[in-house]
Design a protein around this motif. Structure first.
Motif, mmCIF file in Angstrom:
data_model
loop_
_atom_site.group_PDB
_atom_site.id
_atom_site.type_symbol
_atom_site.label_atom_id
_atom_site.label_comp_id
_atom_site.label_asym_id
_atom_site.label_seq_id
_atom_site.Cartn_x
_atom_site.Cartn_y
_atom_site.Cartn_z
ATOM 1 N N ASN A 8 -32.577 43.944 -25.455
ATOM 2 C CA ASN A 8 -33.117 43.574 -24.141
ATOM 3 C C ASN A 8 -34.636 43.501 -24.175
ATOM 4 O O ASN A 8 -35.244 42.597 -23.579
ATOM 5 N N ALA A 9 -35.280 44.433 -24.873
ATOM 6 C CA ALA A 9 -36.734 44.419 -24.945
ATOM 7 C C ALA A 9 -37.252 43.188 -25.687
ATOM 8 O O ALA A 9 -38.271 42.580 -25.287
ATOM 9 N N LEU A 10 -36.568 42.790 -26.745
ATOM 10 C CA LEU A 10 -37.003 41.610 -27.500
ATOM 11 C C LEU A 10 -36.756 40.328 -26.720
ATOM 12 O O LEU A 10 -37.581 39.400 -26.741
ATOM 13 N N LEU A 11 -35.623 40.231 -26.036
ATOM 14 C CA LEU A 11 -35.334 39.021 -25.262
ATOM 15 C C LEU A 11 -36.299 38.867 -24.085
ATOM 16 O O LEU A 11 -36.598 37.745 -23.650
ATOM 17 N N GLU A 12 -36.773 39.970 -23.568
ATOM 18 C CA GLU A 12 -37.751 39.892 -22.482
ATOM 19 C C GLU A 12 -39.067 39.306 -22.967
ATOM 20 O O GLU A 12 -39.726 38.553 -22.241
ATOM 21 N N ARG A 13 -39.458 39.627 -24.188
ATOM 22 C CA ARG A 13 -40.720 39.113 -24.747
ATOM 23 C C ARG A 13 -40.531 37.796 -25.477
ATOM 24 O O ARG A 13 -41.388 36.915 -25.429
ATOM 25 N N TYR A 14 -39.382 37.630 -26.152
ATOM 26 C CA TYR A 14 -39.086 36.417 -26.916
ATOM 27 C C TYR A 14 -37.720 35.888 -26.472
ATOM 28 O O TYR A 14 -36.680 36.246 -27.064
ATOM 29 N N PRO A 15 -37.660 35.043 -25.466
ATOM 30 C CA PRO A 15 -36.362 34.557 -24.943
ATOM 31 C C PRO A 15 -35.549 33.766 -25.953
ATOM 32 O O PRO A 15 -34.319 33.680 -25.826
ATOM 33 N N THR A 16 -36.200 33.187 -26.949
ATOM 34 C CA THR A 16 -35.473 32.361 -27.932
ATOM 35 C C THR A 16 -34.984 33.173 -29.136
ATOM 36 O O THR A 16 -34.469 32.587 -30.097
ATOM 37 N N ALA A 17 -35.123 34.475 -29.102
ATOM 38 C CA ALA A 17 -34.673 35.304 -30.231
ATOM 39 C C ALA A 17 -33.166 35.179 -30.404
ATOM 40 O O ALA A 17 -32.403 35.221 -29.439
ATOM 41 N N ALA A 18 -32.751 35.007 -31.654
ATOM 42 C CA ALA A 18 -31.327 34.836 -31.982
ATOM 43 C C ALA A 18 -30.851 36.027 -32.812
ATOM 44 O O ALA A 18 -31.466 36.362 -33.831
ATOM 45 N N TRP A 19 -29.748 36.643 -32.379
ATOM 46 C CA TRP A 19 -29.192 37.799 -33.073
ATOM 47 C C TRP A 19 -28.072 37.347 -33.997
ATOM 48 O O TRP A 19 -27.223 36.544 -33.633
#
Length: 541
Positions: free
Chosen positions: A527-538
């Motif tokens: 959640n913290a990464l998606l808030e800063r980087y919306p295009t992050a892919a897991w």
């Protein structure tokens, strides 16, 4: 001249009747005492002779009074085996009469057969190892096995586990992987070897596999001064070959498959009068394995259930169930096998051992994926075992991780599969009860251990990987690392890709592998990464 005293008086005549001539009473007592002392001395001397002749060779090798039990020959080295003498190996002059055997008879009342579970089953001609020992198994057979092997195997602990709180029950782990060869198979093997006739012990035994059974045969045959040969395929890992040789066996590499090795072993056995041994469900072997049930019952009072590994080689499950059900029929006996190889469940459903199932030769599965090898153990399982469940490979890997973290126990799939049933939630009826789990094997090769732990961490949501695109400018990666540090995630690996990037120019694709505490921590980081980087892919596991 007349004497003043007068004439001599006549002696009075004895008027009593003369009695028999008997020796004095003291002489009689003395003779009897001498006779008693002589008889005691003779009996004491004869008793010492009998003890010296009939003393078990096994206890001579393994037991020391007032000292801890040792698995190993103290101060002695097994005789070396000369490969050039393979044809005539096993002659009496070579062994110098160093092989000892003993016999034991248990005299007691005839016990009732265990629920009439077994019936006499004819032996296949291909099984040459114990053709005359396939008989009805009784509780007294298991008791006799426990007495006979007590000096040769460890009485492993059955300890309360820290995993109990996590799964909501009292868990006790029977740590059979602490045996000298790391496997419970030692119990059955030792009882088989000590039950062989003395003549066969002098000639030797031969096996053809790289399994835990062969390792146990190699070690205990060497300890008992029985010549032992192990035929392994050329694809066997060098570590297992080395270990088997260190146990004292002569290892011969032959053929590219297990079938080639078995064929070669049978031929050598026929030519040299060796006894070809293979793992089967004879009464002797099952009785040895059943001693685990006796120990668990003794070590953990008020048991509710015991969980065993199952699969095709279900001798441990069958033999231990026979002991537990005789001692307390209310104890639930549960077997666990792999979903990929439900050998036991299909055999029980068919009513006979199935032989057309696909089995894996991968060392990770061990005996869990083997074929069902006999009707004795299958019938015992059908009569005495309360439940058989199947678990996924993922559950086995996570249970291996749990045992390593909480119990500091490095075990293989066969050893961890019992706990996997609790990990998978397949036994909810055991909540709040007292449960024992048999951890039967710990022979996992090092390269497999590394792969298994890495995979288990991923399945347990403890290691995750994500990718995101950053601008190729100073400070962007440092900001990413700041977020990871703030969320207390440990960076395991980080890679940057400049060339093969499909996004706009002057960007970099960053792939990061991090370690987290658990599933909740992983969700927080995501959640913290998606808030800063919306295009992050897991990367999904």
């Amino acid at each position: 001249m007349v004497s003043p005293r007068g004439p001599p008086r006549a002696r009075p005549t004895d008027m009593t009747t003369p009695g028999p001539l008997l020796p004095p009473y003291g002489v009689v007592v003395g003779v009897l005492l001498h006779l008693v002392v002589y008889l005691v001395a003779v009996l004491y001397r004869d008793d010492n002779k009998i003890k010296k002749q009939d003393a078990p060779a096994l206890c001579d090798l393994h037991c020391c009074k007032d000292e801890p039990i040792r698995n190993g020959l103290i101060g002695q080295k097994p005789p070396s085996i000369n490969p050039e003498r393979l044809k005539d190996f096993g002659e009496e002059d070579y062994l110098n009469g160093d092989v000892k055997t003993w016999e034991m008879k248990i005299v007691s009342r005839n016990e009732e057969l265990l629920r009439d579970a077994l019936s006499r089953i004819p032996q296949s001609s291909s099984r040459t190892s114990l053709s005359s020992s396939n008989k009805l198994i009784r509780f007294e057979d298991i008791s006799a096995a426990a007495f006979k092997i007590q000096c040769g195997v460890q009485k492993t602990p059955c300890m309360y586990s820290r995993l109990s709180k996590q799964y909501g029950m009292d868990i006790y782990l029977k740590k059979e992987f602490l045996q000298y060869t790391g496997s419970v198979k030692e119990r059955g093997v030792l009882y088989v070897l000590t039950s062989l006739p003395q003549d066969q012990q002098r000639k030797g035994v031969i096996v053809a596999s790289d399994s835990n059974f062969s390792m146990a045969v190699a070690y205990h045959a060497s300890e008992l001064r029985i010549p032992v040969f192990v035929i392994m395929s050329t694809s066997t890992s060098p570590a297992r070959v080395k270990m088997c040789r260190e146990y004292g066996a002569m290892v011969i590499s032959y053929g590219t498959t297990a079938k080639d090795s078995q064929t070669h072993a049978r031929r050598l056995a026929q030519e040299n009068a060796y006894l070809y041994l293979e793992e089967e469900d004879s009464a002797v072997y099952l009785s040895g394995l059943g001693t685990v049930g006796l120990e668990v019952y003794e070590q953990v009072p008020k048991l509710d259930a015991v969980i065993f590994p199952a699969g095709g080689h279900c001798g441990l499950l069958a033999g231990s169930a026979a002991a537990l059900k005789h001692l307390n029929p209310r104890i639930s006996v549960i077997g666990v096998e792999s979903e990929n190889f439900p050998v036991l469940q299909q055999s029980l459903k068919a009513g006979h051992p199935t032989e057309d199932q696909a089995c894996s030769n991968h060392h990770f599965y061990g005996d869990v994926s083997g074929l069902c090898f006999g009707s004795n153990s299958l019938q015992l399982t059908g009569k005495l075992v309360d439940k058989v469940v199947a678990v996924r490979e993922e559950d086995i890997l996570i249970s291996m991780l749990r045992l390593l973290e909480y119990e500091r126990a490095t075990v293989d799939a066969e050893g961890a599969i019992g706990l996997a049933a609790l990990v998978a939630g397949k036994l909810p009826e055991l909540k709040g009860k007292r449960v024992a789990i048999v951890i039967c094997s710990g022979n996992l090769e090092l390269h497999l251990l590394q792969q298994c732990i890495a995979r288990a961490l991923t399945l347990d949501n403890r290691v995750c990987r994500f990718s995101l695109v950053l601008s190729d400018s100073p400070g962007d990666i440092s900001k990413l690392l700041e977020i990871l540090a703030r969320e207390e995630a440990r960076v395991l690996d980080i890679k940057q890709e400049h060339t093969f990037v499909t996004s706009e120019l002057f960007t970099v694709e960053v792939t990061c592998t991090v370690e987290t505490r658990d599933k909740i921590h992983t969700a927080q980081l995501r959640n913290a990464l998606l808030e800063r980087y919306p295009t992050a892919a897991w990367t999904e596991r």
